[in-house]
Enzyme design. Structure first.
Site, mmCIF file in Angstrom:
data_model
loop_
_atom_site.group_PDB
_atom_site.id
_atom_site.type_symbol
_atom_site.label_atom_id
_atom_site.label_comp_id
_atom_site.label_asym_id
_atom_site.label_seq_id
_atom_site.Cartn_x
_atom_site.Cartn_y
_atom_site.Cartn_z
ATOM 1 N N CYS A 95 12.684 -16.692 19.182
ATOM 2 C CA CYS A 95 14.028 -16.136 19.323
ATOM 3 C C CYS A 95 14.283 -15.754 20.781
ATOM 4 C CB CYS A 95 14.125 -14.912 18.425
ATOM 5 S SG CYS A 95 15.627 -13.988 18.631
ATOM 6 N N CYS A 104 11.858 -7.399 15.943
ATOM 7 C CA CYS A 104 10.514 -7.992 15.932
ATOM 8 C C CYS A 104 9.680 -7.377 17.047
ATOM 9 C CB CYS A 104 10.576 -9.488 16.182
ATOM 10 S SG CYS A 104 11.347 -10.423 14.871
ATOM 11 N N CYS A 123 19.514 -14.632 13.611
ATOM 12 C CA CYS A 123 18.208 -13.985 13.608
ATOM 13 C C CYS A 123 17.239 -14.886 12.855
ATOM 14 C CB CYS A 123 18.322 -12.634 12.916
ATOM 15 S SG CYS A 123 16.732 -11.928 12.473
ATOM 16 N N GLN A 147 13.129 -5.552 -2.595
ATOM 17 C CA GLN A 147 12.198 -6.001 -1.553
ATOM 18 C C GLN A 147 12.841 -7.121 -0.730
ATOM 19 O OE1 GLN A 147 9.110 -4.904 -0.859
ATOM 20 N NE2 GLN A 147 8.575 -3.648 -2.627
ATOM 21 N N TYR A 156 6.464 5.706 -8.361
ATOM 22 C CA TYR A 156 7.304 5.264 -7.235
ATOM 23 C C TYR A 156 7.815 3.852 -7.557
ATOM 24 C CZ TYR A 156 4.283 8.776 -5.014
ATOM 25 O OH TYR A 156 3.559 9.900 -4.722
ATOM 26 N N GLU A 213 10.480 7.354 -10.726
ATOM 27 C CA GLU A 213 11.147 7.131 -9.440
ATOM 28 C C GLU A 213 12.107 8.281 -9.171
ATOM 29 O OE1 GLU A 213 11.506 4.914 -6.783
ATOM 30 O OE2 GLU A 213 13.222 6.136 -6.241
ATOM 31 N N CYS A 238 2.272 0.787 2.084
ATOM 32 C CA CYS A 238 2.907 0.228 3.273
ATOM 33 C C CYS A 238 2.415 0.968 4.518
ATOM 34 C CB CYS A 238 4.427 0.297 3.157
ATOM 35 S SG CYS A 238 5.029 1.949 2.833
HETATM 36 N N1 SAH Z 1 7.643 -0.280 -6.307
HETATM 37 C C1 SAH Z 1 9.007 -0.474 -5.847
HETATM 38 C C2 SAH Z 1 9.484 0.536 -4.796
HETATM 39 C C3 SAH Z 1 8.503 0.980 -3.758
HETATM 40 S S1 SAH Z 1 9.235 1.872 -2.408
HETATM 41 C C4 SAH Z 1 9.191 -1.900 -5.364
HETATM 42 O O1 SAH Z 1 8.233 -2.620 -5.161
HETATM 43 O O2 SAH Z 1 10.338 -2.320 -5.218
HETATM 44 C C5 SAH Z 1 8.822 3.544 -2.774
HETATM 45 C C6 SAH Z 1 9.750 4.210 -3.772
HETATM 46 O O3 SAH Z 1 9.330 5.553 -3.970
HETATM 47 C C7 SAH Z 1 11.205 4.301 -3.340
HETATM 48 O O4 SAH Z 1 11.995 3.706 -4.334
HETATM 49 C C8 SAH Z 1 11.476 5.816 -3.218
HETATM 50 O O5 SAH Z 1 12.787 6.153 -3.617
HETATM 51 C C9 SAH Z 1 10.467 6.388 -4.187
HETATM 52 N N2 SAH Z 1 10.013 7.763 -3.953
HETATM 53 C C10 SAH Z 1 9.901 8.443 -2.787
HETATM 54 N N3 SAH Z 1 9.346 9.640 -2.985
HETATM 55 C C11 SAH Z 1 9.083 9.750 -4.318
HETATM 56 C C12 SAH Z 1 8.478 10.764 -5.137
HETATM 57 N N4 SAH Z 1 8.061 11.902 -4.618
HETATM 58 N N5 SAH Z 1 8.361 10.505 -6.447
HETATM 59 C C13 SAH Z 1 8.805 9.348 -6.986
HETATM 60 N N6 SAH Z 1 9.368 8.367 -6.255
HETATM 61 C C14 SAH Z 1 9.517 8.560 -4.944
#
Ligand code: SAH
Length: 462
Positions: free
Chosen positions: A73, A82, A161, A284, A313, A334, A417
């Site tokens: 790019c 990036c 991009c 994602q 989560y 969540e 992550c």
């Molecule tokens: N597993 C999902 C999202 C992962 S991202 C996927 O693969 O798409 C992490 C997620 O955790 C987000 O959606 C965020 O809103 C949530 N999160 C953040 N803090 C949290 C908590 N204390 N308890 C529950 N969820 C939470």
């Protein structure tokens, strides 16, 4: 050994930091040097010196790294998106794998780490299914769109991009031509005036469907028929909407979305599971790698159809629904209520009946469930066969890890992550009767410094 401002040194770059800056050491003294990559031998000038480290500027490359490549790019350097385009892809993968290993060693105290080779992409560009382009004006008053230059709000013109799909450029051209023809104004952050703030484009890789959402500082757009007519020339156009954002804020999307044409969502699949995605849904961004990530989580979960599984989560329930097909029961937790609404809808869309979702903090919901269970079933404790966690960067609260262990799952699958907080949490689990069985990185974000990783922990039976 310590150094001072303006000292000129020659250093070999051995690692890279969060923002893609090169890191080298001279007798234990660490130098952070922007615009260098692993393997470079560089002459650098110290700009800001501390006792044990300094920030330095690149003066010249003495000997370029064998892994140095020309960025694909043209705006890779000024753009904030990036950080690793100057490093060849194989070396990017090695860098990410090392980062995971180093954190597990240094922070987690692990040795003999059972690492499997990181899952990279065959073609590490054009992988994003979502892009948000700010719209503004240049000094001559010409409409421009692109990305913010690193750490600023200055728009750097770029409609192509390399991380996004090629059609983004076509769509942006159509929108800007509509703005020019119909005299639609761009939003100006300093005055708070002007209409169009951002263009959100989403693409369903498996469905071929496009979504365009204009974020506007108003309740409607003029001459919307012309806009629709133009956008409908793009094959696969499925959803055109506006998001109303009249606040002076850095938050991109407004909370109200109005559909101008077509559906209010697009559809995409990961493996066999279908998802409906609205402009405000979390999804994602790299669907090809997400499929690998979820398949790996599923493999590590080792399901036979008899298990009770918790997915903490869970976002819009993507992993939960993936697991539900192979488990007896899946519970998702969540914190964002809208995400849980999407999760329930997606379960229904796929005819999945064995998934249940809770809104709240994982560190509150799980302990409450555990305590309530004990009250309702005297002498018994709530048990999970498998617990999956996918927390944000800050990782899990220790109190949550505690409850997880009390539920005595055979396996814990940790999707992370941030390998630093991952290492910290795994160390806690290892102190409470679990062992590290498998670790694998999945490159969700080629050309950037982000590293995603999946870990299998197993209960040590005594
Ligand atoms: N597993 C999902 C999202 C992962 S991202 C996927 O693969 O798409 C992490 C997620 O955790 C987000 O959606 C965020 O809103 C949530 N999160 C953040 N803090 C949290 C908590 N204390 N308890 C529950 N969820 C939470």
């Amino acid at each position: 050994m310590s150094y001072q401002k303006n000292d000129i040194l020659t250093v070999t770059i051995e690692d890279m930091g969060h923002d893609g800056e090169g890191i080298g050491k001279i007798e234990g003294y660490t130098l952070f040097v922007k615009d260098t990559v692993i393997g470079d031998e560089a002459e650098v000038k110290i700009m800001k010196a501390k006792k044990t480290y300094a920030y330095a500027r690149l003066v010249r490359i003495v000997k370029p790294s064998p892994h140095r490549v020309k960025p694909v790019c043209p705006v890779a350097r000024p753009c904030g998106g990036c950080q690793l385009q100057m490093l060849d892809y194989q070396e990017q993968l090695r860098f990410k794998e090392n980062k995971i290993r180093n954190n597990l060693q240094r922070i987690g105290g692990f040795s003999n780490i059972p690492m499997e080779p990181i899952a990279g992409m065959e073609y590490p560009f054009r992988y994003r299914n979502k892009a948000q382009f700010p719209v503004g004006k240049d000094r001559d008053g010409r409409l421009i769109t692109g990305f913010y230059a690193g750490r600023t709000h200055q728009i750097m013109e770029n409609r192509n991009c390399f991380l996004g799909v090629e059609e983004n450029e076509t769509i942006l051209n159509l929108i800007l031509s509509w703005m020019e023809e119909c005299r639609v104004t761009a939003y100006d952050e300093t005055t708070g005036k002007g209409l169009v703030r951002h263009v959100l484009i989403r693409y369903g890789f498996t469905s071929g469907e496009y979504m365009v959402c204009l974020v506007v500082n108003g309740k409607q757009v003029p001459e919307k028929e012309k806009l629709i007519e133009k956008l409908c020339t793009v094959p696969g156009m499925t959803s055109i909407s506006i998001s109303i954002n009249q606040e002076q804020t850095n938050v991109i999307m407004g909370n109200t979305v109005r559909t101008l044409w077509g559906q209010s969502y697009i559809t995409d699949s990961i493996g066999e599971v279908k998802y409906q995605i609205s402009p405000l849904s979390f999804y994602q961004v790299n669907p090809r790698q997400t499929k690998k990530l979820y398949e790996l989580a599923l493999e590590y979960a080792g399901l036979t159809g008899e298990e009770t599984v918790w997915d903490l989560y869970c976002g819009i329930g993507t992993i939960s629904l993936f697991l539900a097909k192979k488990a007896k029961k899946v519970y998702g937790v969540e914190i964002v209520p809208d995400a849980i609404r999407d999760a329930k809808q997606n379960a229904a869309l796929n005819g999945i009946k064995n998934a249940e979702f809770f809104v709240g903090k994982a560190e509150e919901i799980l302990p409450e469930y555990y305590e309530d269970y004990a009250k309702e079933h005297p002498g018994e404790n709530a048990h999970a066969d498998v617990i999956v966690v996918d927390p944000p960067r800050k990782g899990c609260e220790e109190s949550l890890l505690e409850t997880m262990v009390q539920m005595q799952p055979e396996r814990i699958v940790y999707v992370s992550c941030d390998s630093a907080t991952l290492a910290r949490d795994l160390k806690v689990l290892c102190g409470k009767g679990y062992e590290l069985v498998r670790v694998r990185g999945v490159d969700q974000f080629p050309m950037t410094c982000h590293v995603e990783c999946v870990v299998l922990m197993s209960r040590v039976t005594k």
